[in-house]
Design a protein around this motif. Structure first.
Motif, PDB file in Angstrom:
ATOM      1  N   PHE A   1     -44.279 -14.152 -37.362  1.00  0.00           N
ATOM      2  CA  PHE A   1     -45.606 -13.542 -37.427  1.00  0.00           C
ATOM      3  C   PHE A   1     -46.128 -13.415 -35.998  1.00  0.00           C
ATOM      4  CE2 PHE A   1     -44.895 -15.417 -41.517  1.00  0.00           C
ATOM      5  CZ  PHE A   1     -45.555 -14.618 -42.432  1.00  0.00           C
ATOM      6  N   THR A   2     -47.057 -12.505 -35.790  1.00  0.00           N
ATOM      7  CA  THR A   2     -47.611 -12.313 -34.454  1.00  0.00           C
ATOM      8  C   THR A   2     -49.102 -12.039 -34.536  1.00  0.00           C
ATOM      9  OG1 THR A   2     -47.365 -11.076 -32.373  1.00  0.00           O
ATOM     10  CG2 THR A   2     -47.190  -9.821 -34.412  1.00  0.00           C
ATOM     11  N   VAL A   3     -49.804 -12.336 -33.458  1.00  0.00           N
ATOM     12  CA  VAL A   3     -51.231 -12.031 -33.358  1.00  0.00           C
ATOM     13  C   VAL A   3     -51.398 -10.546 -33.046  1.00  0.00           C
ATOM     14  CG1 VAL A   3     -53.347 -12.454 -32.046  1.00  0.00           C
ATOM     15  CG2 VAL A   3     -51.815 -14.371 -32.616  1.00  0.00           C
ATOM     16  N   ASP A   4     -52.214  -9.877 -33.827  1.00  0.00           N
ATOM     17  CA  ASP A   4     -52.516  -8.463 -33.591  1.00  0.00           C
ATOM     18  C   ASP A   4     -53.425  -8.364 -32.371  1.00  0.00           C
ATOM     19  OD1 ASP A   4     -53.241  -5.825 -33.601  1.00  0.00           O
ATOM     20  OD2 ASP A   4     -54.182  -5.857 -35.594  1.00  0.00           O
ATOM     21  N   ARG A   5     -52.854  -7.900 -31.258  1.00  0.00           N
ATOM     22  CA  ARG A   5     -53.610  -7.880 -30.006  1.00  0.00           C
ATOM     23  C   ARG A   5     -54.838  -6.988 -30.096  1.00  0.00           C
ATOM     24  NH1 ARG A   5     -49.426  -5.253 -25.899  1.00  0.00           N
ATOM     25  NH2 ARG A   5     -50.928  -6.142 -24.454  1.00  0.00           N
ATOM     26  N   ASP A   6     -54.801  -5.949 -30.912  1.00  0.00           N
ATOM     27  CA  ASP A   6     -55.943  -5.045 -31.038  1.00  0.00           C
ATOM     28  C   ASP A   6     -57.103  -5.681 -31.796  1.00  0.00           C
ATOM     29  OD1 ASP A   6     -54.587  -3.026 -29.697  1.00  0.00           O
ATOM     30  OD2 ASP A   6     -53.691  -2.240 -31.537  1.00  0.00           O
ATOM     31  N   SER A   7     -56.838  -6.811 -32.475  1.00  0.00           N
ATOM     32  CA  SER A   7     -57.893  -7.468 -33.241  1.00  0.00           C
ATOM     33  C   SER A   7     -58.579  -8.586 -32.466  1.00  0.00           C
ATOM     34  CB  SER A   7     -57.310  -8.043 -34.538  1.00  0.00           C
ATOM     35  OG  SER A   7     -56.450  -9.148 -34.268  1.00  0.00           O
ATOM     36  N   LEU A   8     -58.150  -8.841 -31.216  1.00  0.00           N
ATOM     37  CA  LEU A   8     -58.743  -9.919 -30.434  1.00  0.00           C
ATOM     38  C   LEU A   8     -60.209  -9.607 -30.137  1.00  0.00           C
ATOM     39  CD1 LEU A   8     -55.857 -10.629 -27.881  1.00  0.00           C
ATOM     40  CD2 LEU A   8     -56.566 -12.083 -29.784  1.00  0.00           C
ATOM     41  N   PRO A   9     -61.110 -10.547 -30.400  1.00  0.00           N
ATOM     42  CA  PRO A   9     -62.537 -10.298 -30.114  1.00  0.00           C
ATOM     43  C   PRO A   9     -62.806 -10.252 -28.619  1.00  0.00           C
ATOM     44  CG  PRO A   9     -62.192 -12.538 -30.879  1.00  0.00           C
ATOM     45  CD  PRO A   9     -60.882 -11.840 -31.041  1.00  0.00           C
ATOM     46  N   GLU A  10     -63.976  -9.795 -28.254  1.00  0.00           N
ATOM     47  CA  GLU A  10     -64.308  -9.544 -26.856  1.00  0.00           C
ATOM     48  C   GLU A  10     -64.254 -10.800 -25.995  1.00  0.00           C
ATOM     49  OE1 GLU A  10     -68.012  -7.592 -24.265  1.00  0.00           O
ATOM     50  OE2 GLU A  10     -67.877  -7.321 -26.442  1.00  0.00           O
TER      51      GLU A  10
ATOM     52  N   ALA B   1     -63.030 -17.183 -23.021  1.00  0.00           N
ATOM     53  CA  ALA B   1     -63.871 -17.101 -21.826  1.00  0.00           C
ATOM     54  C   ALA B   1     -64.895 -18.230 -21.800  1.00  0.00           C
ATOM     55  CB  ALA B   1     -64.583 -15.750 -21.787  1.00  0.00           C
ATOM     56  N   GLY B   2     -64.946 -18.950 -20.676  1.00  0.00           N
ATOM     57  CA  GLY B   2     -65.937 -19.991 -20.490  1.00  0.00           C
ATOM     58  C   GLY B   2     -65.673 -21.289 -21.202  1.00  0.00           C
ATOM     59  N   LYS B   3     -64.508 -21.418 -21.861  1.00  0.00           N
ATOM     60  CA  LYS B   3     -64.173 -22.647 -22.575  1.00  0.00           C
ATOM     61  C   LYS B   3     -62.762 -23.102 -22.212  1.00  0.00           C
ATOM     62  CE  LYS B   3     -67.162 -22.105 -26.634  1.00  0.00           C
ATOM     63  NZ  LYS B   3     -67.229 -22.172 -28.112  1.00  0.00           N
ATOM     64  N   PRO B   4     -62.495 -24.405 -22.256  1.00  0.00           N
ATOM     65  CA  PRO B   4     -61.158 -24.915 -21.925  1.00  0.00           C
ATOM     66  C   PRO B   4     -60.212 -24.790 -23.110  1.00  0.00           C
ATOM     67  CG  PRO B   4     -62.600 -26.757 -22.443  1.00  0.00           C
ATOM     68  CD  PRO B   4     -63.457 -25.507 -22.529  1.00  0.00           C
ATOM     69  N   ILE B   5     -59.980 -23.554 -23.529  1.00  0.00           N
ATOM     70  CA  ILE B   5     -59.198 -23.285 -24.732  1.00  0.00           C
ATOM     71  C   ILE B   5     -58.170 -22.193 -24.437  1.00  0.00           C
ATOM     72  CG2 ILE B   5     -59.291 -22.446 -27.102  1.00  0.00           C
ATOM     73  CD1 ILE B   5     -62.144 -23.507 -27.269  1.00  0.00           C
ATOM     74  N   PHE B   6     -56.905 -22.460 -24.732  1.00  0.00           N
ATOM     75  CA  PHE B   6     -55.869 -21.439 -24.586  1.00  0.00           C
ATOM     76  C   PHE B   6     -54.717 -21.749 -25.535  1.00  0.00           C
ATOM     77  CE2 PHE B   6     -54.204 -24.735 -21.858  1.00  0.00           C
ATOM     78  CZ  PHE B   6     -52.814 -24.603 -21.928  1.00  0.00           C
TER      79      PHE B   6
END
Length: 386
Positions: free
Chosen positions: A324-333, A353-358
């Protein structure tokens, strides 16, 4: 069914469309049902076959020579269990060879028998790979009978009637049943895996089917590791007051596992704790952030995949194992794409953005580079320290 079995045939792979591959049965006798995928790695067959992310799958090795280094207890990746919570079957071009390596503790064939892995050798793995590339990963049954007795019609019907991985939550059966601590580090010559005693940070790893080397890589950064079951709530995780949380790899459909995991992941995101996701953990983090996941036709399975870190411009050679893969076009802003596959352009990493999350889609602990992606664990450790 009009296929005639060749003399000496003791193993078959029967696809849902009736295609039959014949050969020599190896490993455990019996049959196994699953989705057939191919792996392009030239080494690491023991780690691959014990990766819980391959649960309910039958694995075809494109590299023809398998088994030459034998097996040992150090290279097992899953925390427990056998083929019921990892690869169900294995397919080879050549019959597995006898071991010739100083680390070997058992023959590959004997090890497969003890784990319940049904094997098939002597088939044209190039032709099978072509089918998967053209038509997608098929549903199939792999069978091994030393007497060469197979009901091909029944095996075809079994493969045809299987509903497949979509909608299937496999994280629960792959996960630990209770929490435990981990202090083993990455392998070092000549001692093996050292114990990590001087830990200055604590990490809770949510186990959706975690690999041992993920835990070793985390411990080697100086972290004290606690592994908890897949169904652990965010409140239970935060009650341990960790410096960071890791969402592990695992098998199955992320949307199915996400029905109970995503609401808890959202709470962890809101907590402000450093958060790192790997493979299935990456996909479910993306779901928690508002993105979508989709089933791939062939998936990515191998140890030679080039991935670009868009934050540094660095290209790394990584290990992949996902359908399965993450739909890159569905990533929020608010979510940035950080890594991308140079094979097909699919998403391989995100950050908030702005959070220590990846999170990343590939396996930074598998080290085909051999150390191209270990920086991700140091990046996570740096987030915890800051």
């Amino acid at each position: 069914m009009t296929t005639e079995l060749l003399p000496g045939c003791t193993g078959v792979l029967v696809l849902a469309d009736g295609t039959v591959f014949q050969g020599v049965g190896v490993g455990a006798a019996g049959s196994a049902l699953g989705e057939v995928v191919f792996n392009t790695a030239m080494t690491g067959y023991q780690e691959i076959l014990t990766d819980p992310s391959y649960m309910s799958q039958i694995l075809a090795f494109t590299f023809p020579h398998v088994g030459n280094v034998g097996v040992n207890v150090e290279d097992i990746e899953q925390m427990g269990g056998g083929s019921d919570t990892s690869a169900r079957g294995a397919i080879f071009r050549d019959v597995p060879t006898d071991p010739a390596n100083w680390r070997s503790q058992n023959s590959f064939d004997g090890w497969m028998k003890s784990r319940g892995v049904v094997g098939l050798a002597g088939v044209d793995t190039r032709a099978l790979t072509q089918i998967i590339r053209d038509k997608g990963a098929p549903h199939a049954v792999i069978a091994h009978d030393p007497e060469g007795r197979f009901d091909l019609e029944a095996l075809t019907a079994q493969a045809r009637d299987w509903t497949g991985l979509v909608g299937l939550d496999l994280a629960k059966p792959a996960s630990t049943l209770q929490a435990f601590d981990w202090d083993e580090g990455l392998w070092e010559w000549p001692e093996g895996h050292p114990r990590v005693d001087a830990a200055d940070k604590s990490v809770v790893v949510i186990d959706y089917g975690v690999k041992r080397n993920i835990l070793r890589a985390l411990a080697s950064t100086g972290a004290r590791i606690t592994v908890v079951p897949a169904t652990t709530t965010a409140e239970e995780v935060l009650a341990r007051n960790p410096d960071g949380v890791v969402l592990s790899n695992g098998p199955g459909d992320p949307a199915a596992t996400g029905e109970y995991a995503v609401p808890e992941i959202r709470k962890l995101v809101d907590s402000g704790k450093p958060l790192m996701g790997i493979c299935l953990g990456h996909q479910m983090l993306a779901l928690a952030l508002g993105a979508k996941t989709v089933k791939m036709d062939q998936g990515h399975h191998g140890a030679n995949h080039p991935v670009k870190d868009l934050t540094t411009g660095k290209v790394e050679i990584v290990s992949m194992n996902h359908g399965f893969t993450v739909d890159r076009d569905s990533l929020p802003e608010a979510v940035t794409e950080t890594h991308v596959s140079l094979f097909d352009g699919t998403n391989c990493g995100i950050a908030v953005a702005g959070k220590p999350i990846f999170s990343v889609q590939h396996h930074p602990e598998a080290s085909p580079g051999p150390a191209d992606s270990l920086y991700l664990f140091e990046r996570f450790a740096g987030m915890m320290r800051s």
